[in-house]
Design a protein around this motif. Structure first.
Motif, PDB file in Angstrom:
ATOM      1  N   TRP A 156       9.113   4.815  77.872  1.00 50.37           N
ATOM      2  CA  TRP A 156       7.963   4.408  77.665  1.00 50.37           C
ATOM      3  C   TRP A 156       6.834   5.147  77.143  1.00 50.37           C
ATOM      4  O   TRP A 156       5.863   4.881  76.511  1.00 50.37           O
ATOM      5  N   ILE A 157       7.087   6.639  77.664  1.00 52.27           N
ATOM      6  CA  ILE A 157       6.126   7.715  76.876  1.00 52.27           C
ATOM      7  C   ILE A 157       6.515   7.633  75.511  1.00 52.27           C
ATOM      8  O   ILE A 157       5.492   7.808  74.767  1.00 52.27           O
TER       9      ILE A 157
ATOM     10  N   GLY B 272       2.227   4.339  69.896  1.00 53.09           N
ATOM     11  CA  GLY B 272       1.309   3.627  69.908  1.00 53.09           C
ATOM     12  C   GLY B 272      -0.014   4.419  69.495  1.00 53.09           C
ATOM     13  O   GLY B 272      -0.969   3.989  68.476  1.00 53.09           O
ATOM     14  N   LEU B 273      -0.097   5.804  70.187  1.00 50.15           N
ATOM     15  CA  LEU B 273      -1.341   6.418  69.840  1.00 50.15           C
ATOM     16  C   LEU B 273      -1.188   6.956  68.272  1.00 50.15           C
ATOM     17  O   LEU B 273      -2.238   7.135  67.759  1.00 50.15           O
ATOM     18  N   ALA B 274       0.082   7.106  67.757  1.00 49.71           N
ATOM     19  CA  ALA B 274       0.135   7.146  66.266  1.00 49.71           C
ATOM     20  C   ALA B 274      -0.324   6.247  65.233  1.00 49.71           C
ATOM     21  O   ALA B 274      -1.173   6.201  64.359  1.00 49.71           O
TER      22      ALA B 274
ATOM     23  N   MET C 141      -4.664   3.940  61.925  1.00 49.44           N
ATOM     24  CA  MET C 141      -5.698   2.756  61.681  1.00 49.44           C
ATOM     25  C   MET C 141      -7.207   3.500  61.906  1.00 49.44           C
ATOM     26  O   MET C 141      -8.041   2.895  61.148  1.00 49.44           O
ATOM     27  N   THR C 142      -7.340   4.426  62.704  1.00 51.05           N
ATOM     28  CA  THR C 142      -8.638   4.695  62.618  1.00 51.05           C
ATOM     29  C   THR C 142      -9.032   5.753  61.479  1.00 51.05           C
ATOM     30  O   THR C 142     -10.299   5.546  60.893  1.00 51.05           O
TER      31      THR C 142
END
Length: 157
Positions: free
Chosen positions: A62-63, A69-71, A76-77
């Protein structure tokens, strides 16, 4: 262990339904049902069910999903910031295409040097370059569709 039991029960139930369907003389449907019902027991026997259940209950997995997800959020940012910088990807692509199209000026006998330099004037215009200029001058903006109009008139439209 519970997952293996559930998969085995689902396979047994599916094979039972396939047997009833075959008894009703629907052999093609019974064969499809039997094929679908053998998938869960096949997954148990190959170890896929144990692997999936091992992944689902490990915190490190899950980590890992959190890091992925952070990547994705960071990617997208950067795309959003790139879009707000004033030029879009389409505008940059159009600018590159315009630079390629400006490599040779229309009607010129020598290639132009782009925005940084001037094209070399020719001392004696040849007959080949003089004819296209006459055609360009003769064509008015409203005459762009003259051949299309002629074709339509020819067909009575």
């Amino acid at each position: 262990m519970i997952a293996e039991t559930i998969c085995s029960a689902a396979s047994a139930a599916g094979l039972g339904i396939a047997a009833v369907t075959a008894y009703r003389k629907r052999f093609l449907t019974a064969t499809r049902i039997a094929a679908y019902s053998l998938v869960p027991i096949g997954l148990v026997l190959t170890g896929v069910v144990e692997w999936v259940s091992g992944i689902a209950f490990k915190p490190s997995v899950w980590i890992g999903f959190g890091v992925l997800g952070l990547a994705w959020v960071l990617f997208m940012t950067t795309r959003a910031v790139e879009r707000r910088s004033g030029t879009t990807r389409a505008e940059r692509k159009a600018a590159r295409a315009a630079e390629r199209n400006e490599a040779v000026a229309p009607g010129a006998s020598a290639p132009s040097l782009g925005a940084g330099g001037q094209a070399r004037p020719t001392s004696v215009p040849s007959a080949a370059t003089a004819k296209p200029k006459k055609k360009q001058e003769a064509a008015a903006p409203g005459d762009d569709f003259s051949d299309i109009e002629a074709i339509l008139k020819k067909h009575g439209i």
